[in-house]
Design a protein around this motif. Structure first.
Motif, PDB file in Angstrom:
ATOM      1  N   ARG A   1       1.100  -1.220   0.107  1.00 44.35           N
ATOM      2  CA  ARG A   1       0.120  -0.445   0.085  1.00 44.35           C
ATOM      3  C   ARG A   1       0.703   0.921  -0.224  1.00 44.35           C
ATOM      4  O   ARG A   1       1.753   1.373   0.862  1.00 44.35           O
ATOM      5  N   GLU A   2       0.399   1.891  -1.225  1.00 44.15           N
ATOM      6  CA  GLU A   2       1.007   3.218  -0.980  1.00 44.15           C
ATOM      7  C   GLU A   2       1.218   4.421   0.052  1.00 44.15           C
ATOM      8  O   GLU A   2      -0.397   4.391   0.438  1.00 44.15           O
TER       9      GLU A   2
ATOM     10  N   TYR B   1       5.689   1.817   2.039  1.00 45.49           N
ATOM     11  CA  TYR B   1       6.062   2.788   0.503  1.00 45.49           C
ATOM     12  C   TYR B   1       5.869   4.007   0.386  1.00 45.49           C
ATOM     13  O   TYR B   1       4.897   4.282   0.726  1.00 45.49           O
ATOM     14  N   LYS B   2       7.050   4.306  -0.053  1.00 38.05           N
ATOM     15  CA  LYS B   2       6.008   6.172  -0.716  1.00 38.05           C
ATOM     16  C   LYS B   2       6.514   6.143  -1.906  1.00 38.05           C
ATOM     17  O   LYS B   2       7.927   5.579  -2.167  1.00 38.05           O
ATOM     18  N   LYS B   3       5.925   6.851  -3.120  1.00 40.35           N
ATOM     19  CA  LYS B   3       6.733   7.620  -4.454  1.00 40.35           C
ATOM     20  C   LYS B   3       8.061   8.775  -3.601  1.00 40.35           C
ATOM     21  O   LYS B   3       8.125   9.641  -2.923  1.00 40.35           O
TER      22      LYS B   3
ATOM     23  N   TYR C   1      10.750   4.656  -5.300  1.00 41.86           N
ATOM     24  CA  TYR C   1      10.267   3.967  -4.289  1.00 41.86           C
ATOM     25  C   TYR C   1      10.842   4.095  -3.302  1.00 41.86           C
ATOM     26  O   TYR C   1      12.033   4.076  -3.370  1.00 41.86           O
TER      27      TYR C   1
ATOM     28  N   THR D   1      11.572   2.919   0.705  1.00 38.15           N
ATOM     29  CA  THR D   1      10.800   1.751   2.217  1.00 38.15           C
ATOM     30  C   THR D   1      11.745   1.858   3.550  1.00 38.15           C
ATOM     31  O   THR D   1      13.136   2.454   2.764  1.00 38.15           O
TER      32      THR D   1
ATOM     33  N   LEU E   1       8.850  -4.440  -4.752  1.00 34.61           N
ATOM     34  CA  LEU E   1       8.979  -3.181  -5.423  1.00 34.61           C
ATOM     35  C   LEU E   1       9.667  -4.244  -6.385  1.00 34.61           C
ATOM     36  O   LEU E   1       9.005  -3.859  -7.228  1.00 34.61           O
TER      37      LEU E   1
END
Length: 216
Positions: A26-27, A31-33, A183, A185, A204
């Motif tokens: 789940r973004e 993780y994040k962009k 990405y 994390t 990822l």
């Protein structure tokens, strides 16, 4: 009867754990962009960068799991470590210089756990040069070659490069992992300091495979 019940319980627990491990990421949670994506170092290869600090206890905790994961990576994944260099953090500069010297000698990966263990477990103050050089000798490393790299003019340029990467990738905490320059994390994001972080990284990598390098 009891044995049958236990077997069913174990099978159910195993299946539940497996389904959780492969649950869709789940973004904004696991993780994040990256706000500003960065190019990978080797075109056509997947890339994982670990930003770390030798003095970070969280980095030390996950290090064995990362080492085990890295030893099994396929040839199409480029894994590299970058020691952070935040402005005004003189406590990090001494450690970053060790990383730079070892990297120049091609020993940074081999000595990763040894350096962290010396600093965090054995409480050896490797930022003191006399202590550092004595420790380096005990590791069987050529001290004179290490000194040459440690005190070289290029060391300053390398320190600037670490600081630039720390800024470009907007590293605000360590350890932090960047996959394919897109990405981010970390153990902090998933609230686990174990092998779970490598599962997230693997997912990822599977999620985003770089295009083949263009033929010249």
């Amino acid at each position: 009867m009891l044995n049958t019940w236990l077997k069913r319980l174990l099978i159910g627990t195993t299946l539940l754990a497996a389904s959780f491990a492969h649950a869709e990421l789940r973004e904004g949670v696991e993780y994040k962009k990256m706000a500003k994506p960065q190019a990978v170092a080797i075109a056509g290869k997947s890339e994982v960068i670990e930003f770390f600090w030798y003095g970070c206890p969280h980095c030390f905790t996950v290090a064995p799991h990362v080492e085990d994961w890295a030893s099994k990576l396929p040839a199409n994944v480029n894994f590299r470590r970058v020691h952070v260099a935040w402005p005004g953090r003189s406590d990090m500069e001494g450690h970053a210089k060790i990383f730079i010297a070892l990297q120049a000698m091609g020993l940074d990966g081999k000595q990763q756990l040894a350096v962290m263990s010396a600093i965090q477990k054995d409480r050896i103050e490797l930022r003191k040069e006399d202590v550092l050089f004595a420790w380096i000798k005990k590791q069987g490393i050529d001290v004179e070659k290490f000194k040459a790299q440690y005190n070289s003019f290029s060391s300053s340029a390398s320190m600037n490069k670490l600081a630039q990467m720390t800024r470009d990738y907007q590293v605000d905490g360590v350890p932090m992992f960047v996959v394919n320059g897109k990405y981010v994390t970390s153990p902090g994001m998933i609230n686990k300091e174990d092998g779970s972080i490598t599962q997230v990284i693997n997912e990822l990598l599977a999620k985003d495979k770089p295009a083949p390098a263009k033929k010249k």
